[in-house]
Design an enzyme around this catalytic site. Sequence first.
Site, PDB file in Angstrom:
ATOM      1  N   ARG A  47       0.845  -1.205   0.000  1.00 46.24           N
ATOM      2  CA  ARG A  47       0.000   0.000   0.000  1.00 46.24           C
ATOM      3  C   ARG A  47       0.880   1.256   0.000  1.00 46.24           C
ATOM      4  O   ARG A  47       0.560   2.263  -0.614  1.00 46.24           O
ATOM      5  CB  ARG A  47      -0.963  -0.006   1.201  1.00 46.24           C
ATOM      6  N   TYR A 101     -16.312  17.215 -15.448  1.00 48.82           N
ATOM      7  CA  TYR A 101     -16.785  15.840 -15.626  1.00 48.82           C
ATOM      8  C   TYR A 101     -17.887  15.517 -14.594  1.00 48.82           C
ATOM      9  O   TYR A 101     -17.765  15.836 -13.415  1.00 48.82           O
ATOM     10  CB  TYR A 101     -15.591  14.884 -15.517  1.00 48.82           C
ATOM     11  N   ASP A 174      -7.657  18.695 -15.158  1.00 48.44           N
ATOM     12  CA  ASP A 174      -7.967  17.331 -15.570  1.00 48.44           C
ATOM     13  C   ASP A 174      -7.522  17.218 -17.024  1.00 48.44           C
ATOM     14  O   ASP A 174      -8.148  17.768 -17.928  1.00 48.44           O
ATOM     15  CB  ASP A 174      -9.472  17.053 -15.406  1.00 48.44           C
ATOM     16  N   LYS A 199      -8.471   5.881 -19.172  1.00 49.72           N
ATOM     17  CA  LYS A 199      -8.849   6.275 -20.524  1.00 49.72           C
ATOM     18  C   LYS A 199      -7.681   6.075 -21.498  1.00 49.72           C
ATOM     19  O   LYS A 199      -7.281   4.951 -21.732  1.00 49.72           O
ATOM     20  CB  LYS A 199      -9.369   7.717 -20.502  1.00 49.72           C
TER      21      LYS A 199
HETATM   22  N1  PLP Z   1     -11.956  12.758 -15.497  1.00 47.68           N
HETATM   23  C1  PLP Z   1     -12.551  12.601 -16.682  1.00 47.68           C
HETATM   24  C2  PLP Z   1     -12.414  13.701 -17.712  1.00 47.68           C
HETATM   25  C3  PLP Z   1     -13.288  11.454 -16.975  1.00 47.68           C
HETATM   26  O1  PLP Z   1     -13.897  11.327 -18.169  1.00 47.68           O
HETATM   27  C4  PLP Z   1     -13.399  10.442 -15.987  1.00 47.68           C
HETATM   28  C5  PLP Z   1     -14.184   9.204 -16.228  1.00 47.68           C
HETATM   29  O2  PLP Z   1     -14.970   9.134 -17.156  1.00 47.68           O
HETATM   30  C6  PLP Z   1     -12.769  10.640 -14.752  1.00 47.68           C
HETATM   31  C7  PLP Z   1     -12.047  11.797 -14.548  1.00 47.68           C
HETATM   32  C8  PLP Z   1     -12.878   9.613 -13.650  1.00 47.68           C
HETATM   33  O3  PLP Z   1     -12.007   8.558 -13.897  1.00 47.68           O
HETATM   34  P1  PLP Z   1     -12.237   7.056 -13.392  1.00 47.68           P
HETATM   35  O4  PLP Z   1     -13.414   6.520 -14.118  1.00 47.68           O
HETATM   36  O5  PLP Z   1     -10.933   6.394 -13.709  1.00 47.68           O
HETATM   37  O6  PLP Z   1     -12.497   7.114 -11.924  1.00 47.68           O
END
Ligand code: PLP
Length: 377
Positions: A47, A101, A174, A199
């Site tokens: 961890r 998001y 982000d 992603k």
């Molecule tokens: N940020 C963006 C732009 C996203 O599209 C997503 C998920 O769709 C996330 C963060 C969250 O990521 P995770 O699904 O890996 O928790």
Amino acid sequence: MRFETKAVHAGRKVDPVTGAVTTPIHLSTTYERAEDGSYTDGFMYSRGDNPNRRSLEACLTDLENGYDCVTYASGMAAIASVIESLPAEKSQRIVMADDMYFGVRTLIGETDIGRRYDIVTVDMTDLNAVRETVEEADTGLVWMETPSNPQIKITDIEAVVEIAAEAGAYTVIDNTAATPMLQNPLALGVDFSLHSVTKYIGGHSDLLLGAVVAKEDTQMLTNLRNWQHAKGAVPSSFDCWLALRGVQSLSARMRVHCANAKEIADFLKQHDRVEAVHYPGLENHPSHEVAKKQMSGFGGLLSFQVKGGEKEALTVANTVALITQATSLGGTHTYIEHRYSVEKELTRAPENLLRLSVGLENVDDLKEDLDQALSNI
Ligand code: PLP
């Protein structure tokens, strides 16, 4: 080293024990302590740290030209960690993009994070509004997401960094949709670049992982590392290994994602059943010039509005044949999604909007599939 070379080599070395060219997957949760209580190789308990996570963090640090990287069990864990790592001596007021998001809106709306922090939203493309909002009260953190998901809005990163710096606020972006290949926020002055590694970096829709890359050593970085260790939302060794495998082909994949997305955007733009296309690579995108300034490619994500409303949009999503109707983005397959019905009352997406994560298929097959689906409305 240039990006493509770093993506293949960073964080990776030939295994000194076996000569394996691929980093082995280390599943051990605990490591042997020496007689004096020390840990010879620096690992104690997985961890806290483990070889696969360390390799991935080194790689992502290098790709973002950062100081350090902290990885998490998901992009959302990374997002929660950033918010909760805002140092106590800073103002607990956070200014966020109003089209952030959907998962972030859920985090704020449905957990105590929304109550513990003073979170205000603003249209990040309106710099006067950003300045006003940041200056109207002491602000600790400014949160950008560009390109945004699913409205594909573009924020002028340098301009927002300047506003935040004057206010003494940390900045985070982000960077999921752009990836470290197409956009280097830290070079533009941003303090933290965040990714849903799930992603494009992972790239194959088979792992869940989040990462935050820091520009420099700060109290907030220390807090991020402590949050990771103490709260324990850490990625598994296997997911780190998969991410490190995926990242090796990131530059090759992104080239195809970008080329396919641009061709589909052009195709949809002239389609008689399509009302609007949102893609920063199109000259008529309201922030095309900003995107050109700060991105080296326009990415694989776009959205479009069909003529009609929810019914017509759902007809298209339900009648594509090759394209998969699924959530998420950044995989090898093309995904379509009607965000309005997924996000429900929290949505900011128009009823007739469809998000398209353009994959690596032959673009003519994708265009034919969209064309036949659009002919049903
Ligand atoms: N940020 C963006 C732009 C996203 O599209 C997503 C998920 O769709 C996330 C963060 C969250 O990521 P995770 O699904 O890996 O928790």
